[in-house]
Design a protein around this motif. Structure first.
Motif, PDB file in Angstrom:
ATOM      1  N   UNK A 238      47.109  21.854  49.792  1.00 33.19           N
ATOM      2  CA  UNK A 238      46.826  20.877  51.168  1.00 33.19           C
ATOM      3  C   UNK A 238      47.226  21.444  52.456  1.00 33.19           C
ATOM      4  N   UNK A 239      48.312  22.083  52.382  1.00 34.58           N
ATOM      5  CA  UNK A 239      48.649  22.573  53.603  1.00 34.58           C
ATOM      6  C   UNK A 239      47.866  23.599  54.107  1.00 34.58           C
ATOM      7  N   UNK A 261      49.019  10.985  56.924  1.00 34.39           N
ATOM      8  CA  UNK A 261      50.043  11.794  56.537  1.00 34.39           C
ATOM      9  C   UNK A 261      50.214  12.495  55.240  1.00 34.39           C
ATOM     10  N   UNK A 262      49.472  12.042  54.168  1.00 36.09           N
ATOM     11  CA  UNK A 262      49.444  12.634  53.056  1.00 36.09           C
ATOM     12  C   UNK A 262      48.223  13.710  52.823  1.00 36.09           C
ATOM     13  N   UNK A 263      48.367  14.763  52.427  1.00 35.50           N
ATOM     14  CA  UNK A 263      47.239  15.732  52.279  1.00 35.50           C
ATOM     15  C   UNK A 263      46.158  15.427  51.611  1.00 35.50           C
ATOM     16  N   UNK A 264      44.991  15.891  51.887  1.00 35.22           N
ATOM     17  CA  UNK A 264      43.606  15.454  51.625  1.00 35.22           C
ATOM     18  C   UNK A 264      43.457  15.551  49.867  1.00 35.22           C
ATOM     19  N   UNK A 267      45.961  12.703  48.562  1.00 38.79           N
ATOM     20  CA  UNK A 267      45.343  11.350  48.634  1.00 38.79           C
ATOM     21  C   UNK A 267      44.186  11.064  47.691  1.00 38.79           C
ATOM     22  N   UNK A 268      43.377  12.186  47.584  1.00 41.66           N
ATOM     23  CA  UNK A 268      42.295  11.731  46.681  1.00 41.66           C
ATOM     24  C   UNK A 268      42.783  11.415  45.438  1.00 41.66           C
ATOM     25  N   UNK A 269      43.883  12.263  44.932  1.00 41.24           N
ATOM     26  CA  UNK A 269      44.221  12.035  43.647  1.00 41.24           C
ATOM     27  C   UNK A 269      45.041  10.384  43.384  1.00 41.24           C
ATOM     28  N   UNK A 270      45.670  10.173  44.446  1.00 43.52           N
ATOM     29  CA  UNK A 270      46.679   8.754  44.708  1.00 43.52           C
ATOM     30  C   UNK A 270      45.529   7.690  44.762  1.00 43.52           C
ATOM     31  N   UNK A 271      44.582   7.697  45.559  1.00 47.40           N
ATOM     32  CA  UNK A 271      43.751   6.640  45.945  1.00 47.40           C
ATOM     33  C   UNK A 271      42.413   6.700  45.701  1.00 47.40           C
TER      34      UNK A 271
END
Length: 404
Positions: A238-239, A261-264, A267-271
């Motif tokens: 992500x960084x 604030x969360x990396x792309x 964020x994709x995996x989480x939401x």
């Protein structure tokens, strides 16, 4: 395909019933067919891949390279470009169905499906028939119904209001001031399309959003991400993606496109929220041809008031507000006691939003012969993974029943 036995308006299928003839339904039907297992595919419209054929705009292309978007057992034609158009993708779907002999039963809208714990069969009802099978595969997808948000004053607006599911081309909006509500891939591309037809789009960006270049160093960003994830932790990848994105696209915060604030990828995996892959909209934002607006406070007769106090007049409003699953509307529990909507582990299989509760890669199998394909929030690549897993699981049961 799907030889059913009909008795008094009831159809008994020896193989699974598949609800939906989009990429998900076709993929799992093909994998089953390859293993010698018949199936019945029920489709509510009059064509396969109806979302692609009837609810997408003309300029749409696949966002990922074709090798990540082809379905199991049959590749895209070699002469297709790196990012096939929607028309090319539809032709591939039609060829896919023909190649595997998949003949969906069209205009069969499922109104109810429930498991009978006494007989051990699923009963699936449409407006015409009742279908019975030991297996039910939900392939209606994450994007079955358009999401239309409730915005104060929407009923007062004097101009046309439409969802992107009915938007085709910016040619209908020449020289108009258009409010585009939503800044995902659809909102960005519709705004870009409006620009190309001399409209004046104002795009509402209510929340933070990751914008990445579609390609980095001449290679698709997705390809780079998937390759790096084989060797490095997700947060480090992500960084790297954000470092390159900031170098090539600039600081999007200055354009009122605040990054989460969360990396792309995290964020994709989480939401399930997909980063925007830029295909030209960002340059139009920088040149002010696409105007970025804050959240809408209220729709007026001639326009909108925004949360920052601005008020503007518009000729049309386009809702780029996404889609949702329709599974809760037709998948029912039976006698409140069976495991109809439970997973193998005794927890609800689908959430109230119609998405499997178990995250990828475990969201494809429930209890009592219930399966789901195409709900991974990982696009066509996730569909292929689900289809292969489901076909193997059903085939193993099929062979035991047949004594093979």
């Amino acid at each position: 395909m799907g030889a059913c036995k009909k008795e008094d308006g009831n159809w008994f299928s020896p193989g699974p019933i598949i609800v939906g003839a989009g990429p998900s339904g076709l993929a799992v039907a093909a994998c089953l067919q390859e293993n010698g297992v018949s199936s019945v595919v029920l489709e509510r419209t009059d064509c396969i891949a109806s979302l692609w054929q009837k609810r997408t705009y003309d300029r749409l292309k696949l966002h990922l390279p074709k090798q990540f978007c082809q379905l199991p057992l049959l590749d895209f034609p070699e002469n297709f470009p790196k990012y096939p158009t929607k028309h090319q993708f539809v032709s591939y779907m039609e060829s896919y169905a023909k190649h595997f002999g998949i003949e969906p039963r069209f205009n069969q809208s499922v109104s109810r499906a429930e498991f009978d714990s006494v007989t051990g069969f699923w009963r699936v009802e449409t407006q015409d028939f009742r279908y019975f099978s030991k297996w039910l595969i939900v392939a209606s997808g994450e994007n079955a119904e358009p999401v239309v948000p409730e915005i104060q004053g929407m009923d007062k607006f004097q101009g046309p209001v439409m969802h992107t599911s009915v938007y085709k081309s910016g040619s209908e909006f020449q020289n108009q001031r258009v409010l585009v509500v939503g800044c995902g891939n659809s909102g960005m591309e519709v705004s870009l399309d409006l620009c190309s037809h001399n409209a004046i789009p104002h795009m509402v960006v209510r929340n933070s959003v990751h914008v990445l270049p579609r390609e980095m160093f001449g290679i698709s960003t997705f390809t780079i991400a998937m390759t790096l994830l084989k060797f490095f932790p997700l947060k480090l990848v992500d960084k790297f993606l954000l470092l390159v994105a900031n170098f090539t696209l600039g600081n999007t915060d200055k354009l009122n496109l605040r990054r989460p604030k969360t990396g792309p990828l995290e964020l994709k995996n989480a939401t399930g929220k997909t980063p925007v892959l830029d295909v030209g909209a960002l340059s139009q934002i920088k040149s002010c041809r696409i105007k970025v607006m804050e959240g809408v406070k209220e729709i007026t007769q001639k326009g909108a008031r925004f949360t920052d106090g601005q008020e503007n007049e518009f000729d049309s409003i386009i809702l780029a507000t996404g889609y949702r699953s329709n599974v809760p509307a037709w998948l029912k529990a039976c006698n409140f006691l069976t495991l109809t909507v439970l997973s193998l582990y005794g927890i609800p299989f689908f959430t109230k939003d119609g998405i499997p509760k178990s995250p990828f890669p475990n969201g494809w199998k429930g209890g009592n012969g219930l399966y789901a394909v195409g709900f991974t929030r990982r696009g066509l690549l996730g569909i292929s993974s689900d289809a292969v897993n489901i076909a193997k699981d059903v085939t193993d049961q099929w062979r035991i029943i047949k004594g093979l």
